[in-house]
Write a protein that holds these residues in place. Structure first.
Motif, PDB file in Angstrom:
ATOM      1  N   PHE A  80       0.854  -1.189   0.000  1.00  0.00           N
ATOM      2  CA  PHE A  80       0.000   0.000   0.000  1.00  0.00           C
ATOM      3  C   PHE A  80       0.889   1.238   0.000  1.00  0.00           C
ATOM      4  CE2 PHE A  80      -2.531  -3.392   1.626  1.00  0.00           C
ATOM      5  CZ  PHE A  80      -3.789  -3.187   1.073  1.00  0.00           C
ATOM      6  N   TRP A  81       0.587   2.163  -0.887  1.00  0.00           N
ATOM      7  CA  TRP A  81       1.362   3.393  -0.976  1.00  0.00           C
ATOM      8  C   TRP A  81       0.704   4.438  -0.093  1.00  0.00           C
ATOM      9  CZ3 TRP A  81       5.877   4.026  -3.905  1.00  0.00           C
ATOM     10  CH2 TRP A  81       6.255   2.887  -4.636  1.00  0.00           C
ATOM     11  N   GLU A  82       1.521   5.061   0.721  1.00  0.00           N
ATOM     12  CA  GLU A  82       0.969   6.023   1.672  1.00  0.00           C
ATOM     13  C   GLU A  82       1.536   7.413   1.413  1.00  0.00           C
ATOM     14  OE1 GLU A  82      -1.410   4.907   3.233  1.00  0.00           O
ATOM     15  OE2 GLU A  82      -1.056   2.753   3.392  1.00  0.00           O
ATOM     16  N   THR A 114      -3.139   9.810   3.197  1.00  0.00           N
ATOM     17  CA  THR A 114      -3.488   9.061   1.988  1.00  0.00           C
ATOM     18  C   THR A 114      -4.971   9.251   1.688  1.00  0.00           C
ATOM     19  OG1 THR A 114      -1.881   7.418   2.688  1.00  0.00           O
ATOM     20  CG2 THR A 114      -3.369   6.788   0.905  1.00  0.00           C
ATOM     21  N   PRO A 115      -5.320   9.695   0.470  1.00  0.00           N
ATOM     22  CA  PRO A 115      -6.732   9.931   0.194  1.00  0.00           C
ATOM     23  C   PRO A 115      -7.530   8.622   0.206  1.00  0.00           C
ATOM     24  CG  PRO A 115      -5.347  10.620  -1.652  1.00  0.00           C
ATOM     25  CD  PRO A 115      -4.448  10.017  -0.638  1.00  0.00           C
ATOM     26  N   PRO A 116      -8.698   8.615   0.813  1.00  0.00           N
ATOM     27  CA  PRO A 116      -9.487   7.388   0.890  1.00  0.00           C
ATOM     28  C   PRO A 116     -10.307   7.153  -0.380  1.00  0.00           C
ATOM     29  CG  PRO A 116     -10.620   9.142   2.022  1.00  0.00           C
ATOM     30  CD  PRO A 116      -9.340   9.741   1.503  1.00  0.00           C
ATOM     31  N   GLY A 117     -10.803   5.927  -0.505  1.00  0.00           N
ATOM     32  CA  GLY A 117     -11.783   5.646  -1.571  1.00  0.00           C
ATOM     33  C   GLY A 117     -11.247   4.893  -2.750  1.00  0.00           C
ATOM     34  N   VAL A 118      -9.918   4.783  -2.870  1.00  0.00           N
ATOM     35  CA  VAL A 118      -9.334   4.073  -4.008  1.00  0.00           C
ATOM     36  C   VAL A 118      -8.203   3.180  -3.502  1.00  0.00           C
ATOM     37  CG1 VAL A 118      -8.278   4.297  -6.293  1.00  0.00           C
ATOM     38  CG2 VAL A 118      -9.725   6.130  -5.430  1.00  0.00           C
ATOM     39  N   ALA A 119      -8.105   1.994  -4.070  1.00  0.00           N
ATOM     40  CA  ALA A 119      -6.964   1.132  -3.759  1.00  0.00           C
ATOM     41  C   ALA A 119      -5.733   1.728  -4.422  1.00  0.00           C
ATOM     42  CB  ALA A 119      -7.211  -0.269  -4.291  1.00  0.00           C
ATOM     43  N   ASP A 120      -4.664   1.909  -3.640  1.00  0.00           N
ATOM     44  CA  ASP A 120      -3.487   2.569  -4.218  1.00  0.00           C
ATOM     45  C   ASP A 120      -2.309   1.611  -4.345  1.00  0.00           C
ATOM     46  OD1 ASP A 120      -2.454   2.266  -1.722  1.00  0.00           O
ATOM     47  OD2 ASP A 120      -2.336   4.396  -1.244  1.00  0.00           O
ATOM     48  N   ASN A 121      -2.597   0.326  -4.515  1.00  0.00           N
ATOM     49  CA  ASN A 121      -1.518  -0.665  -4.601  1.00  0.00           C
ATOM     50  C   ASN A 121      -0.615  -0.445  -5.803  1.00  0.00           C
ATOM     51  OD1 ASN A 121      -4.279  -1.869  -3.771  1.00  0.00           O
ATOM     52  ND2 ASN A 121      -2.763  -2.892  -2.512  1.00  0.00           N
ATOM     53  N   PHE A 177      -3.544   8.243  -8.771  1.00  0.00           N
ATOM     54  CA  PHE A 177      -3.432   6.821  -8.415  1.00  0.00           C
ATOM     55  C   PHE A 177      -3.004   6.026  -9.636  1.00  0.00           C
ATOM     56  CE2 PHE A 177      -6.319   8.607  -5.374  1.00  0.00           C
ATOM     57  CZ  PHE A 177      -6.085   7.929  -4.192  1.00  0.00           C
ATOM     58  N   SER A 208      -4.158  -0.335 -10.629  1.00  0.00           N
ATOM     59  CA  SER A 208      -3.620  -1.673 -10.364  1.00  0.00           C
ATOM     60  C   SER A 208      -4.689  -2.710 -10.675  1.00  0.00           C
ATOM     61  CB  SER A 208      -3.178  -1.791  -8.907  1.00  0.00           C
ATOM     62  OG  SER A 208      -4.268  -1.598  -8.045  1.00  0.00           O
ATOM     63  N   SER A 227      -7.378  -5.516  -0.978  1.00  0.00           N
ATOM     64  CA  SER A 227      -7.333  -5.254  -2.420  1.00  0.00           C
ATOM     65  C   SER A 227      -7.358  -6.528  -3.232  1.00  0.00           C
ATOM     66  CB  SER A 227      -6.072  -4.457  -2.767  1.00  0.00           C
ATOM     67  OG  SER A 227      -6.133  -3.199  -2.158  1.00  0.00           O
TER      68      SER A 227
END
Lengths: 611, 385
Positions: free
Chosen positions: B62-64, B79-86, B102, B105, B384
């Motif tokens: 996870f990218w922070e 980290t902005p919420p609502g999206v997987a940022d892998n 973002f 992924s 994710s």
């Protein structure tokens, strides 16, 4: 995403057992019919014999030779092996475990074209796991029984041919050509594939009896085996393939043979066997070079001796080969069929059978039987002109009926396998295995009025008169939602003309990324932007929250880079606006699963449209 | 016979002229790329991006995003919420709002964006309808200001640069490597676009890799025409092909980081140019034979900090201030993934173990990294997949 049903999944295993029981009952029915038919024929035969003044059935069949010993060895040996293979297919893990546990690993290191070919078989099995697994049981048991019971002549030769044909299918699609195109090919691990020996045996059995009347056939079989042994000796001796090393440079890395045997020792099996195999692995790790030298010398010596075709060389070579085969079968192949998805006893047993049959074919030729005592008035011509009731012995008749029964067993397997092969859509069972069966409902569907991807207002009331499949999707979801969208798209395509009676509706399941620009982007990504009966609806957070609550859908924001968590549910709403089914749709990223879910959905839609 | 030989010579000459740009030697641009682990300090604060979680498992990496306000002493997780940022995060720093992109992924094929004006306390979503390129300067943003309507640029995976107004509502193609070459900017021999920035008056700056030896690829668009404005490398690097790794504009100063590869291996050079001025090029920082960049950071005053390392070797940090020369820093404590240059001249090192973040500070002139903060990041593993 990524939750695959385990090979012991209770839904699939239960369906597998049910299918087997149903098919067994069908076979019992066929057996009963055949038994009646047998008795009818016997009665007719007796009456006809009685009409010509005879009160006994014929006692001798007119064969110039008894069945050649080599042929009998092949027929009974491979018949028993097919029955064993069929029984191994009864293992509960077969429907889901065979593709991932056996077929795909076998093809993994083969060239792309082999994998492509094998995958076409895998997709048939994966789409119809219960059908395919049950079919395989009956085909293999049926082939075995056919070989064992068929009377000599066409019935028996046909059994050989059928055995070779099915063997070829298994060799290509189940064993990836015995991995002969893969690097690391070695006789020790089963190359060129156990089932290839079944094919050879089947072809030998398909030969006319006269082929066994001279030593030539036996010599050819032994010479071919000899050449094969020589080839495997060369491969085994080839440097750089990891067989000369037990442990590599005193490191934790081990040579090819040691690694393989260590792996075999870890499979579930009786403790004593495991300890033997582990002990051999340890011995090979310590003395890898010497072990391989013994193997190479043994293979080469046996190969040369078999190629000579001389009895005094061939016999000791045969004994040596049997010893080596037995050692390899126990210590390297680990009997071949243990571990939950073992499908056959591997290559050493069929190879040994073939060698023994070849030797017997060379040294023990069939002796012509004395001519049957002629009936007083019969001449040679009269004998051939006798009617069936005058020449068919009860034993021949019984074996013919039994062979017919065996063919019926094979057909009980072949028919569903053929149906599976031509049906590209997966069975609903896969989806049910993962997500459970749909829950039936019968209540008014909660109303909603939101904005679709075109910017138009859409309400559930507008869609009255048509069935609705309703789900909840996050437009920036990275895993499940795109899969669910594809499942819905596939269901829509499979509906064909009936699609005009169905609407597919998704409601945004993300309180942050919820604007129409996101629903449009999602539609473009999933190729849904030109699907006329597809609506991706959104609205304000409060509007969305109200719909989520009314359908019991949980949507939660997860911190630190996670995507929105939401329930994966699909509702089937009838044209009168009543919820009829709710399906859990936690997807798995495979074509088989997508196809399975769309099959399940289509079943439910059909019920709704026709109720 | 003579005619045949003449024809062959002519053919060879034609081939040579076509293949090699006039007056230059063609070379292969460096393989070195800038990682997404990065940091940037602007007048509004410092931002750092770090990968956390199970770094050997993409679905659980996870990218922070961390923010430190000017004058503050601690970093916050924003980290902005609502999206997987892998897939990774890309920062678009500006004098006003901060934009984050973002990297898509798994099955997502486009890049959600988010923008904040309050240090990450609140985010406004936006959309890039295609996938952002994997580069720390793939996104550039400048808000509307008197006399300038504001602009956003995005480098996408197809290699094209898209442009939008400050509203981030509609994206249109702006330029690509082939368009730059076709625009008569052959002095570089653009191989790929690698970094973006927005200069004064919303002028786009495009950093590229160059096949022409000794040329650093920086382009700008004036009067609708693209012009090469990058510096030329001299000395030992005059025969090197280059790639722009970072490009940033702050307070009318353009700062860049470029990789140059030639016979002597790969080196890093820092470049600066004030508005209306000329380029200053640093002395090279030689990297090891198989060295990779692990993190890059750009300070508000043009300071650049890098963390690089070779497989199996301890990562090495280095820093360079505007007009200065590279200074090797002490090895940061284990687990360092991102280095951030701070306004006061110190450098912060982000060390990660799973979901635990430790921040170490190297004060200006100091030789020791002091632990300044620990943070437990509430990563939800398995979310994710």
């Amino acid at each position: 995403m990524g939750r695959s049903p385990q090979s012991g999944n209770s839904v699939v295993v239960s369906a597998f057992h049910t299918a087997l029981i149903h098919q067994f009952l069908l076979l019992l029915l066929i057996a009963a019919v055949l038994a009646i038919a047998f008795n009818v024929v016997r009665t007719i035969q007796y009456r006809r014999l009685e009409a010509v003044g005879r009160t006994t059935f014929p006692t001798t069949q007119t064969w110039p030779y008894p069945e050649p010993a080599a042929r009998r060895i092949l027929r009974i040996g491979f018949g028993l092996i097919w029955v064993l293979d069929g029984l191994l297919q009864l293992q509960a893990s077969m429907p889901l475990g065979l593709p991932s546990g056996v077929i795909q690993p076998a093809a993994a290191s083969s060239p792309q074209w082999v994998q492509h070919l094998v995958n076409s078989g895998v997709s048939i099995w994966s789409n119809h796991p219960v059908q395919a697994a049950a079919a395989t049981v009956w085909i293999q048991v049926g082939l075995g029984i056919w070989l064992l019971v068929a009377p000599r002549g066409r019935w028996s030769r046909s059994a050989g041919l059928a055995s070779a044909g099915w063997g070829l299918v298994v060799w290509i699609f189940g064993e990836a050509f015995g991995a002969i195109f893969a690097p690391g090919l070695t006789w020790l691990f089963g190359a060129p594939g156990a089932v290839l020996f079944y094919c050879v045996a089947g072809l030998l059995l398909a030969l006319p009896d006269r082929a066994f009347s001279t030593p030539r056939l036996g010599r050819i079989v032994l010479a071919c085996n000899g050449a094969f042994f020589l080839g495997t000796a060369v491969l085994q001796a080839w440097p750089g393939r990891g067989f000369w090393e037990g442990r590599i440079h005193a490191s934790s890395h081990v040579g090819t043979l040691t690694g393989m045997v260590q792996q075999m020792a870890r499979t579930p099996q009786p403790g004593f066997l495991s300890s033997w195999v582990a002990a051999f692995a340890a011995f090979d790790a310590a003395h890898g070079w010497a072990v391989n030298l013994v193997i190479v010398v043994a293979l080469a010596t046996v190969g040369i001796a078999l190629c000579t075709g001389r009895r005094r060389f061939v016999f000791p070579a045969l004994l040596g080969a049997l010893v080596v085969c037995l050692a390899d079968w126990v210590l390297v192949e680990d009997l071949g069929f243990l571990g939950g998805v073992g499908t056959d006893p591997n290559s050493m047993v069929p190879m040994a059978l073939l060698l023994v049959a070849g030797y017997v074919a060379m040294v023990r030729l069939p002796v012509p039987v004395d001519a049957p005592t002629p009936v007083p008035e019969a001449t040679e011509t009269a004998l051939t002109e006798r009617r069936w009731w005058e020449r068919v012995t009860p034993s021949y008749a019984l074996r013919t009926v039994a062979a017919l029964g065996a063919v019926a067993v094979v057909l009980v397997g072949t028919a569903p396998m053929a149906m599976a092969a031509i049906n590209p859509n997966a069975d609903p069972i896969l989806s049910e295995a993962l997500d459970g069966t749909p829950n039936a409902l019968d209540s008014p569907a909660p109303q909603f009025q939101l904005i679709d991807q075109r910017g138009d207002e859409v309400s559930l009331a507008n869609l009255r008169g048509q069935a609705v499949v309703l789900t909840f999707l996050d437009p920036v979801c990275t895993s499940d939602c795109p899969l669910i969208a594809q499942e819905l798209r596939q269901a829509d395509q499979r509906l064909g003309a009936r699609a005009r009676d169905v609407n597919f509706v998704a409601i945004v399941a993300n309180p942050i990324y919820r604007s129409v620009s996101f629903t449009r982007a999602f539609d473009r990504q999933e190729y849904l932007n030109h699907v006329a009966n597809w609506y991706y609806l959104t609205g304000s957070v409060s509007q969305l929250q109200k719909v989520w609550n009314s359908y019991g859908v949980l949507v939660g924001t997860v911190p630190a880079g996670s995507m929105i968590a939401h329930s994966d549910l699909a509702f089937v709403i009838d044209p009168q606006g009543r919820e009829r089914d709710v399906l859990d749709d936690d997807s798995e990223p495979t074509n088989a699963f997508a196809s399975s879910f769309s099959s399940l959905l289509l079943d439910r839609i059909d019920q709704v449209l026709h109720s | 016979m003579r005619t045949t030989a003449g024809a062959l010579v002519s053919l060879l000459l034609v081939v040579a002229l076509v293949v090699v740009p006039t007056g230059a030697t063609a070379a292969r641009p460096p393989q070195l790329r800038a990682p997404l682990a990065s940091a940037v300090t602007t007048a509004t604060g410092s931002w750092a991006i770090a990968a956390m979680g199970h770094l050997n498992d993409p679905a659980n990496t996870f990218w922070e995003l961390f923010f430190r306000a000017p004058g503050a002493t601690r970093w916050s997780l924003v980290t902005p919420p609502g999206v997987a940022d892998n897939g990774g995060l890309v920062a678009g720093a500006s004098s006003g709002p901060f934009t984050i992109g973002f990297e898509p992924s798994e099955l997502l094929r486009y890049s959600p964006l988010a923008q904040t004006t309050d240090g990450g306390a609140h985010w406004t979503p936006a959309l890039l309808p295609t996938a952002l390129a994997t580069a720390p300067d793939a996104l550039a943003y400048e808000p509307a200001a008197p006399g300038a309507p504001g602009r956003a640029l995005a480098l996408v995976r197809s290699g094209r640069v898209l442009a939008s107004t400050a509203s981030l509502a509609t994206w249109v193609p702006l330029v690509s490597a082939s368009a730059l070459n076709a625009a008569g900017t052959r002095s570089c021999g653009v191989n790929s676009v690698d970094a973006l920035a927005l200069g004064p008056d919303d002028l786009p700056l495009v950093g590229t890799s160059c096949r022409r030896a000794g040329q650093v690829g920086v382009f700008t668009q004036t009067g609708g025409l693209w012009q090469s404005t990058g510096p030329t490398l001299g000395g030992a690097l005059s025969g090197s092909a280059t790639r722009v790794l970072r490009l940033a504009v702050a307070d009318s100063l353009t700062a860049g980081l470029a990789a140059a590869s030639g016979r002597g291996g790969t080196s890093l050079v820092a470049v600066w140019r004030p508005v209306g001025g000329s380029w200053t090029v640093s002395a090279p920082l030689r990297l090891g034979a198989h060295a990779a960049l692990l993190s890059t950071g750009v300070g508000a005053d043009g300071t650049l900090v890098v963390l690089f390392g070779s497989p199996g070797r301890t990562p090495a940090p280095a820093v360079i201030s505007r007009g200065g020369s590279w200074t090797r820093l002490p090895t940061p404590p284990a687990g360092a993934v991102t280095l951030a240059p701070m306004s006061d001249g110190s450098v912060d090192s982000f060390a990660v173990t799973g979901s635990e973040l430790r921040v170490y500070t190297l004060a200006q002139g100091s030789n020791t990294w002091d632990r300044s903060q620990s943070l437990a990041v509430p990563i939800v593993y398995g979310s994710s997949s």
